[in-house]
Design a protein around this motif. Structure first.
Motif, PDB file in Angstrom:
ATOM      1  N   PRO A   1      -4.723 -54.868  45.962  1.00 54.31           N
ATOM      2  CA  PRO A   1      -5.550 -54.537  44.792  1.00 54.31           C
ATOM      3  C   PRO A   1      -6.337 -53.238  44.936  1.00 54.31           C
ATOM      4  CG  PRO A   1      -6.607 -56.235  46.106  1.00 54.31           C
ATOM      5  CD  PRO A   1      -5.259 -56.008  46.722  1.00 54.31           C
ATOM      6  N   ALA A   2      -6.303 -52.617  46.130  1.00 56.75           N
ATOM      7  CA  ALA A   2      -7.058 -51.379  46.337  1.00 56.75           C
ATOM      8  C   ALA A   2      -6.331 -50.151  45.795  1.00 56.75           C
ATOM      9  CB  ALA A   2      -7.328 -51.185  47.828  1.00 56.75           C
ATOM     10  N   LEU A   3      -5.068 -50.295  45.423  1.00 57.50           N
ATOM     11  CA  LEU A   3      -4.287 -49.153  44.974  1.00 57.50           C
ATOM     12  C   LEU A   3      -4.452 -48.933  43.471  1.00 57.50           C
ATOM     13  CD1 LEU A   3      -0.991 -49.860  46.957  1.00 57.50           C
ATOM     14  CD2 LEU A   3      -2.794 -48.214  47.530  1.00 57.50           C
ATOM     15  N   GLY A   4      -4.283 -47.674  43.070  1.00 57.35           N
ATOM     16  CA  GLY A   4      -4.329 -47.365  41.652  1.00 57.35           C
ATOM     17  C   GLY A   4      -3.018 -47.634  40.959  1.00 57.35           C
ATOM     18  N   ALA A   5      -1.906 -47.423  41.669  1.00 58.80           N
ATOM     19  CA  ALA A   5      -0.563 -47.672  41.142  1.00 58.80           C
ATOM     20  C   ALA A   5       0.410 -47.631  42.305  1.00 58.80           C
ATOM     21  CB  ALA A   5      -0.183 -46.640  40.081  1.00 58.80           C
ATOM     22  N   VAL A   6       1.562 -48.280  42.120  1.00 56.26           N
ATOM     23  CA  VAL A   6       2.629 -48.256  43.111  1.00 56.26           C
ATOM     24  C   VAL A   6       3.889 -47.732  42.431  1.00 56.26           C
ATOM     25  CG1 VAL A   6       4.108 -49.629  44.626  1.00 56.26           C
ATOM     26  CG2 VAL A   6       1.670 -50.174  44.423  1.00 56.26           C
TER      27      VAL A   6
ATOM     28  N   ARG B   1      14.592 -46.006  55.011  1.00 55.40           N
ATOM     29  CA  ARG B   1      15.965 -45.539  55.215  1.00 55.40           C
ATOM     30  C   ARG B   1      16.919 -46.001  54.132  1.00 55.40           C
ATOM     31  NH1 ARG B   1      17.804 -47.249  61.046  1.00 55.40           N
ATOM     32  NH2 ARG B   1      17.009 -49.223  60.220  1.00 55.40           N
ATOM     33  N   ASP B   2      16.716 -47.200  53.587  1.00 57.74           N
ATOM     34  CA  ASP B   2      17.658 -47.746  52.612  1.00 57.74           C
ATOM     35  C   ASP B   2      16.921 -48.447  51.487  1.00 57.74           C
ATOM     36  OD1 ASP B   2      16.774 -50.161  53.748  1.00 57.74           O
ATOM     37  OD2 ASP B   2      18.462 -50.220  55.142  1.00 57.74           O
ATOM     38  N   GLY B   3      17.700 -48.902  50.490  1.00 53.99           N
ATOM     39  CA  GLY B   3      17.110 -49.561  49.345  1.00 53.99           C
ATOM     40  C   GLY B   3      16.375 -50.840  49.696  1.00 53.99           C
ATOM     41  N   GLU B   4      16.888 -51.571  50.666  1.00 53.29           N
ATOM     42  CA  GLU B   4      16.216 -52.809  51.073  1.00 53.29           C
ATOM     43  C   GLU B   4      14.822 -52.515  51.629  1.00 53.29           C
ATOM     44  OE1 GLU B   4      16.929 -56.710  53.970  1.00 53.29           O
ATOM     45  OE2 GLU B   4      18.350 -55.030  53.981  1.00 53.29           O
ATOM     46  N   GLY B   5      14.729 -51.467  52.455  1.00 53.54           N
ATOM     47  CA  GLY B   5      13.429 -51.105  53.002  1.00 53.54           C
ATOM     48  C   GLY B   5      12.465 -50.643  51.927  1.00 53.54           C
ATOM     49  N   VAL B   6      12.969 -49.916  50.927  1.00 53.37           N
ATOM     50  CA  VAL B   6      12.128 -49.459  49.820  1.00 53.37           C
ATOM     51  C   VAL B   6      11.550 -50.659  49.072  1.00 53.37           C
ATOM     52  CG1 VAL B   6      12.182 -48.315  47.564  1.00 53.37           C
ATOM     53  CG2 VAL B   6      13.292 -47.248  49.522  1.00 53.37           C
ATOM     54  N   LEU B   7      12.391 -51.643  48.780  1.00 55.15           N
ATOM     55  CA  LEU B   7      11.943 -52.807  48.017  1.00 55.15           C
ATOM     56  C   LEU B   7      10.953 -53.654  48.818  1.00 55.15           C
ATOM     57  CD1 LEU B   7      15.342 -53.810  46.394  1.00 55.15           C
ATOM     58  CD2 LEU B   7      13.407 -52.697  45.279  1.00 55.15           C
ATOM     59  N   ARG B   8      11.186 -53.788  50.112  1.00 58.63           N
ATOM     60  CA  ARG B   8      10.264 -54.582  50.941  1.00 58.63           C
ATOM     61  C   ARG B   8       8.896 -53.919  51.023  1.00 58.63           C
ATOM     62  NH1 ARG B   8      12.725 -55.598  56.615  1.00 58.63           N
ATOM     63  NH2 ARG B   8      10.781 -56.772  56.840  1.00 58.63           N
ATOM     64  N   ALA B   9       8.895 -52.601  51.260  1.00 64.59           N
ATOM     65  CA  ALA B   9       7.622 -51.890  51.341  1.00 64.59           C
ATOM     66  C   ALA B   9       6.927 -51.885  49.981  1.00 64.59           C
ATOM     67  CB  ALA B   9       7.853 -50.456  51.823  1.00 64.59           C
ATOM     68  N   GLY B  10       7.697 -51.739  48.908  1.00 66.96           N
ATOM     69  CA  GLY B  10       7.119 -51.750  47.576  1.00 66.96           C
ATOM     70  C   GLY B  10       6.479 -53.078  47.234  1.00 66.96           C
ATOM     71  N   ALA B  11       7.120 -54.173  47.647  1.00 68.04           N
ATOM     72  CA  ALA B  11       6.563 -55.502  47.386  1.00 68.04           C
ATOM     73  C   ALA B  11       5.262 -55.709  48.148  1.00 68.04           C
ATOM     74  CB  ALA B  11       7.582 -56.575  47.762  1.00 68.04           C
ATOM     75  N   GLU B  12       5.194 -55.206  49.383  1.00 70.84           N
ATOM     76  CA  GLU B  12       3.956 -55.308  50.153  1.00 70.84           C
ATOM     77  C   GLU B  12       2.843 -54.513  49.479  1.00 70.84           C
ATOM     78  OE1 GLU B  12       3.055 -57.028  52.791  1.00 70.84           O
ATOM     79  OE2 GLU B  12       5.005 -57.976  53.075  1.00 70.84           O
ATOM     80  N   ALA B  13       3.166 -53.298  49.053  1.00 68.34           N
ATOM     81  CA  ALA B  13       2.161 -52.445  48.430  1.00 68.34           C
ATOM     82  C   ALA B  13       1.674 -53.028  47.109  1.00 68.34           C
ATOM     83  CB  ALA B  13       2.736 -51.050  48.211  1.00 68.34           C
TER      84      ALA B  13
ATOM     85  N   LEU C   1       2.235 -50.813  57.692  1.00 64.41           N
ATOM     86  CA  LEU C   1       1.899 -50.676  56.282  1.00 64.41           C
ATOM     87  C   LEU C   1       0.961 -51.793  55.844  1.00 64.41           C
ATOM     88  CD1 LEU C   1       2.250 -49.405  53.484  1.00 64.41           C
ATOM     89  CD2 LEU C   1       4.335 -50.760  53.211  1.00 64.41           C
ATOM     90  N   ARG C   2       1.250 -53.019  56.272  1.00 59.24           N
ATOM     91  CA  ARG C   2       0.379 -54.146  55.913  1.00 59.24           C
ATOM     92  C   ARG C   2      -1.038 -53.927  56.419  1.00 59.24           C
ATOM     93  NH1 ARG C   2       4.822 -58.629  57.795  1.00 59.24           N
ATOM     94  NH2 ARG C   2       6.031 -58.708  55.843  1.00 59.24           N
ATOM     95  N   ARG C   3      -1.167 -53.425  57.641  1.00 58.68           N
ATOM     96  CA  ARG C   3      -2.487 -53.191  58.208  1.00 58.68           C
ATOM     97  C   ARG C   3      -3.232 -52.102  57.429  1.00 58.68           C
ATOM     98  NH1 ARG C   3      -0.970 -53.067  62.892  1.00 58.68           N
ATOM     99  NH2 ARG C   3      -0.597 -50.832  63.178  1.00 58.68           N
TER     100      ARG C   3
END
Length: 294
Positions: free
Chosen positions: A146-151, A130-142, A12-14
């Protein structure tokens, strides 16, 4: 990315780094919702570089809360379009991080339904965790990209790692990137957080059009909290797909002014974001256009 490649956080980071190279920073300022009375309470609209919480009033209102969140995400791209930027600059991708459990509980996302709301599914990057922790970690990375319109971050219930500190990380990431972060909550209680605003959303019955055709998606919105501003205000609004804007319901339907605010309206005659109950992304089995990022 596909499920077969077993995507990880580093993948995801890449992907986000590559997207950032192709786009400049997003515009700052505020996101107007198109409802004058609502935008006035928000001092011109939602703060763009901030975290906002959107709560479904009940589990049955998840589709309405989702539709409102996606409407905000689409509105976030309006500023670039109004300034006449190139289409690719105004159509930045929306990254949606969703917990796998939601697929079983509420159904998968349905690309034709997203299109009916006005979102091109090809613009959506879908990340599953898979779980809430993974959702929050991926969300924080996203949220740092600055290239995204919204997360849009969608965990189920009350993930153990989500506390005031975790919400502050999301808020700081949004402030640093300039990207609005929308935290969609279902089956969750209100708790202290660093969100700039907190909303409660209920579904309203859409007004039938000619030949009893389904009307525009309708919402009952309650502003529960606004940092440094007025709160505990309510609006009844509709979503105009063609204009990609909200409009106050009372402008169209006088009977709404007489409806008691405590009444829970009937479900929408047309879902805001249709979710398939059979576990399929599209009923016909064809390519839906959704791109999976994790």
């Amino acid at each position: 990315m596909t499920a077969a490649t077993a995507p990880t956080l580093s993948d995801l980071r890449r992907s986000l780094a590559e997207a950032a190279l192709r786009a400049g920073p997003v515009a700052g300022g505020r996101i107007g919702l198109g409802v004058p009375s609502l935008d006035a309470v928000l001092n011109g609209g939602l703060a763009r570089a901030a975290l906002h919480e959107i709560h479904a009033a009940e589990a049955a209102d998840l589709a309405a809360a989702t539709g409102f969140a996606l409407g905000l995400a689409l509105r976030a791209g309006q500023k670039g379009e109004e300034r006449g930027k190139k289409e690719e600059e105004a159509r930045r991708p929306i990254l949606w991080v969703r917990q796998d459990f939601l697929d079983a509980e509420t159904g998968r996302l349905h690309a034709p339904g997203l299109s009916e709301l006005g979102l091109d599914p090809a613009r959506l990057l879908l990340v599953r965790a898979r779980d809430g922790e993974g959702v929050l970690r991926a969300g924080a990375e996203a949220a740092r990209c600055p290239a995204l319109g919204a997360v849009l971050i969608e965990p189920w219930g009350e993930p153990r790692p989500f506390d005031l500190t975790a919400s502050r990380r999301l808020a700081l990431a949004a402030e640093g990137s300039g990207v609005p972060v929308l935290l969609l909550r279902v089956a969750a209680r209100e708790a202290p957080s660093a969100a700039r605003t907190r909303w409660q959303v209920r579904a309203l019955a859409s007004r039938a059009l000619e030949a009893n055709a389904p009307g525009a998606p309708a919402f009952s919105l309650k502003l529960l909290r606004q940092r440094g501003g007025a709160a505990e205000r309510e609006w009844r609004v509709e979503w105009d797909r063609d204009r990609r804007s909200f409009a106050e319901r009372s402008l169209f339907d006088r009977s709404d002014r007489q409806a008691p605010r405590t009444e829970h309206a009937a479900p929408l005659s047309r879902p805001l974001v249709p979710l398939s109950g059979d576990g399929q992304v599209a009923a016909d089995g064809h390519d839906t256009g959704l791109r999976r990022a994790g």
